[in-house]
Motif scaffolding. Structure first.
Motif, mmCIF file in Angstrom:
data_model
loop_
_atom_site.group_PDB
_atom_site.id
_atom_site.type_symbol
_atom_site.label_atom_id
_atom_site.label_comp_id
_atom_site.label_asym_id
_atom_site.label_seq_id
_atom_site.Cartn_x
_atom_site.Cartn_y
_atom_site.Cartn_z
ATOM 1 N N LEU A 5 50.873 72.604 32.976
ATOM 2 C CA LEU A 5 52.260 72.900 32.616
ATOM 3 C C LEU A 5 52.592 72.631 31.359
ATOM 4 O O LEU A 5 52.363 71.317 31.198
ATOM 5 N N GLN A 6 53.181 73.510 30.751
ATOM 6 C CA GLN A 6 53.864 73.043 29.330
ATOM 7 C C GLN A 6 55.238 72.669 29.415
ATOM 8 O O GLN A 6 56.003 73.392 29.851
ATOM 9 N N VAL A 7 55.672 71.289 28.999
ATOM 10 C CA VAL A 7 57.003 70.944 29.180
ATOM 11 C C VAL A 7 57.758 70.976 27.710
ATOM 12 O O VAL A 7 57.219 70.379 26.860
ATOM 13 N N PRO A 8 58.751 71.797 27.680
ATOM 14 C CA PRO A 8 59.246 72.112 26.280
ATOM 15 C C PRO A 8 60.108 70.747 25.928
ATOM 16 O O PRO A 8 60.824 70.114 26.680
ATOM 17 N N ASP A 12 60.938 72.703 19.165
ATOM 18 C CA ASP A 12 59.608 73.783 19.431
ATOM 19 C C ASP A 12 58.170 73.039 19.720
ATOM 20 O O ASP A 12 57.152 73.523 19.401
ATOM 21 N N PHE A 14 55.788 70.792 22.733
ATOM 22 C CA PHE A 14 55.435 70.960 24.240
ATOM 23 C C PHE A 14 54.727 69.775 24.426
ATOM 24 O O PHE A 14 53.734 69.336 23.448
ATOM 25 N N SER A 16 51.639 69.111 27.315
ATOM 26 C CA SER A 16 51.091 69.542 28.452
ATOM 27 C C SER A 16 50.775 68.606 29.323
ATOM 28 O O SER A 16 50.368 67.519 29.146
ATOM 29 N N VAL A 38 47.556 77.987 32.173
ATOM 30 C CA VAL A 38 48.811 77.298 31.500
ATOM 31 C C VAL A 38 49.978 78.178 31.582
ATOM 32 O O VAL A 38 50.029 79.391 31.626
ATOM 33 N N THR A 39 51.152 77.509 32.355
ATOM 34 C CA THR A 39 52.579 78.106 32.252
ATOM 35 C C THR A 39 53.376 77.124 31.662
ATOM 36 O O THR A 39 53.032 76.110 31.640
ATOM 37 N N ARG A 40 54.692 77.688 31.505
ATOM 38 C CA ARG A 40 55.763 76.780 30.703
ATOM 39 C C ARG A 40 56.752 76.448 31.999
ATOM 40 O O ARG A 40 57.190 77.213 32.610
ATOM 41 N N SER A 44 63.879 72.955 29.091
ATOM 42 C CA SER A 44 63.461 71.799 28.193
ATOM 43 C C SER A 44 63.477 70.604 29.246
ATOM 44 O O SER A 44 64.320 70.452 30.290
ATOM 45 N N ALA A 83 56.994 74.247 38.039
ATOM 46 C CA ALA A 83 56.644 75.506 37.139
ATOM 47 C C ALA A 83 57.831 76.605 37.390
ATOM 48 O O ALA A 83 58.170 77.324 36.555
#
Length: 124
Positions: A5-8, A12, A14, A16, A38-40, A44, A83
């Protein structure tokens, strides 16, 4: 296969976070065994923490607003990165779990008068 899971973050960037879940396919969709999923995060980290701070302030305000407010309030809860929903209070066996501790450090407990300022515990 790893799932992330990419955490903003700010600027800009991230972070992971590795994810383990029984519902991986619902979160990430079907994934080939040869690739990582991978999901975002939908918001933020700062936005999620702002909501946590607002929640915490509301709890604290309400717990201190009684006619005999406690001298000390402690609220404990876990956070989870989702997510689908972003930063949320973690579930504990189907229900949200909050631990609340209220303390009165007065003669006579909650019914007693507040301690004079000179008798109040000093921060260590």
């Amino acid at each position: 296969m790893a799932r992330f899971l990419q955490v903003p973050l700010g600027d800009d960037q991230f972070m992971s976070v590795e994810v383990t879940s029984q519902d991986d396919e619902d979160t990430f969709g079907p994934v080939s065994r040869r690739q990582d999923a991978v999901t975002r995060l939908p918001e933020s980290l700062s936005d999620g923490l702002d909501r946590v701070r607002s929640f915490s302030e509301e709890v604290l305000t309400r717990l201190r607003s009684g006619t005999r407010p406690p001298d000390s309030v402690q609220v404990e809860f876990g956070l989870k990165l989702s997510a689908k929903a972003g930063l949320v209070i973690a579930e504990s066996t189907g229900e949200t779990h909050l631990t609340v501790t209220l303390q009165w450090q007065r003669p006579g407990g909650a019914d007693g008068p507040p301690l004079p300022a000179s008798d109040s515990p000093q921060p260590g």
